[in-house]
Design a protein around this motif. Structure first.
Motif, short mmCIF file in Angstrom:
data_model
loop_
_atom_site.label_atom_id
_atom_site.label_comp_id
_atom_site.label_asym_id
_atom_site.label_seq_id
_atom_site.Cartn_x
_atom_site.Cartn_y
_atom_site.Cartn_z
N LEU A 89 0.83 -1.21 0.00
CA LEU A 89 0.00 0.00 0.00
C LEU A 89 0.86 1.25 0.00
O LEU A 89 0.69 2.13 -0.84
N VAL A 90 1.83 1.34 0.92
CA VAL A 90 2.63 2.56 1.02
C VAL A 90 3.56 2.73 -0.18
O VAL A 90 3.85 3.86 -0.58
N GLN A 91 4.01 1.63 -0.77
CA GLN A 91 4.84 1.73 -1.98
C GLN A 91 4.07 2.37 -3.13
O GLN A 91 4.64 3.04 -3.97
N GLY A 92 2.76 2.19 -3.13
CA GLY A 92 1.94 2.69 -4.22
C GLY A 92 1.48 4.13 -4.06
O GLY A 92 0.76 4.64 -4.92
N VAL A 93 1.87 4.80 -2.98
CA VAL A 93 1.44 6.17 -2.75
C VAL A 93 2.63 7.11 -2.96
O VAL A 93 3.56 7.14 -2.16
N ALA A 94 2.59 7.88 -4.04
CA ALA A 94 3.73 8.72 -4.43
C ALA A 94 4.05 9.79 -3.39
O ALA A 94 5.21 10.18 -3.25
N GLU A 95 3.06 10.27 -2.68
CA GLU A 95 3.28 11.33 -1.69
C GLU A 95 4.07 10.85 -0.47
O GLU A 95 4.62 11.66 0.27
N ILE A 96 4.10 9.55 -0.25
CA ILE A 96 4.84 8.99 0.89
C ILE A 96 6.32 8.87 0.50
O ILE A 96 6.67 8.18 -0.45
N LEU A 97 7.16 9.57 1.25
CA LEU A 97 8.60 9.58 0.98
C LEU A 97 9.37 8.56 1.79
O LEU A 97 10.36 8.01 1.33
N GLU A 98 8.95 8.34 3.03
CA GLU A 98 9.66 7.41 3.92
C GLU A 98 8.66 6.67 4.79
O GLU A 98 7.66 7.25 5.20
N VAL A 99 8.96 5.42 5.08
CA VAL A 99 8.19 4.62 6.03
C VAL A 99 9.19 3.85 6.88
O VAL A 99 10.05 3.15 6.35
N HIS A 100 9.06 4.00 8.18
CA HIS A 100 9.97 3.33 9.11
C HIS A 100 9.16 2.51 10.11
O HIS A 100 8.21 3.02 10.70
N ARG A 101 9.55 1.24 10.31
CA ARG A 101 8.96 0.44 11.39
C ARG A 101 9.73 0.79 12.64
O ARG A 101 10.96 0.79 12.65
N MET A 102 9.01 1.11 13.70
CA MET A 102 9.63 1.69 14.88
C MET A 102 9.56 0.76 16.09
O MET A 102 8.74 -0.14 16.14
#
Length: 158
Positions: A89-102
């Motif tokens: 899902l997040v790979q397919g959203v161009a506006e999302i620049l970074e995703v970190h599992r915390m």
């Protein structure tokens, strides 16, 4: 495993972090090595993954993406299937620049850019398709420092 770099490697990396459009000749001259030696060093650092990419940084404001948002996500889903679907899902959203599992209280931290609040609302509606427990967002009011340059002082010397 950390790579071992000598002084010239660090100089080359510092120059490339500042301007990836520099020619091998310009870099070689500034570092004090031959063009062929400089090219070999750069090529070796690319092969070793020290140089991950060479990119052009764009001005988000000039591209009508003035609003930066950090989105904290908590989920009750902690299985491989959910994680794979969320990653897709997040790979397919161009506006999302970074995703970190915390670690800690939140599960994921997302950095995104949007046009405005309606743009954020569209992003939010896309994210909640992932069956999330809690979504909390903070909007950037002022950026005091922003860089892509990594400090080279911690690199292990050859």
């Amino acid at each position: 495993m950390a790579a071992r770099l000598n002084r010239q490697d660090k100089q080359i990396l510092e120059l490339l972090q500042g301007d990836a459009t520099l020619s091998v000749g310009e870099i070689a001259e500034r570092v004090g090595v031959s063009k062929s030696a400089c090219w070999r060093r750069i090529h070796k650092m690319e092969e070793e993954g020290i140089i991950a990419d060479r990119v052009t940084l764009l001005n988000q404001h000039k591209l009508n993406l003035p609003l930066t948002v950090y989105i904290s996500i908590r989920t009750n889903q902690h299985n491989d299937q959910w994680a794979a679907q969320f990653a897709e899902l997040v790979q397919g959203v161009a506006e999302i620049l970074e995703v970190h599992r915390m670690s800690g209280d939140l599960d994921y931290l997302i950095k995104a850019v949007v046009t405005d609040m309606p743009g954020y609302d569209r992003l939010y509606k896309e994210l909640i398709k992932a069956d999330l427990f809690d979504v909390s967002s903070s909007f950037v009011m002022e950026t005091m420092k922003q860089t892509t340059r990594l400090p080279l002082t911690y690199a292990i010397d050859k």
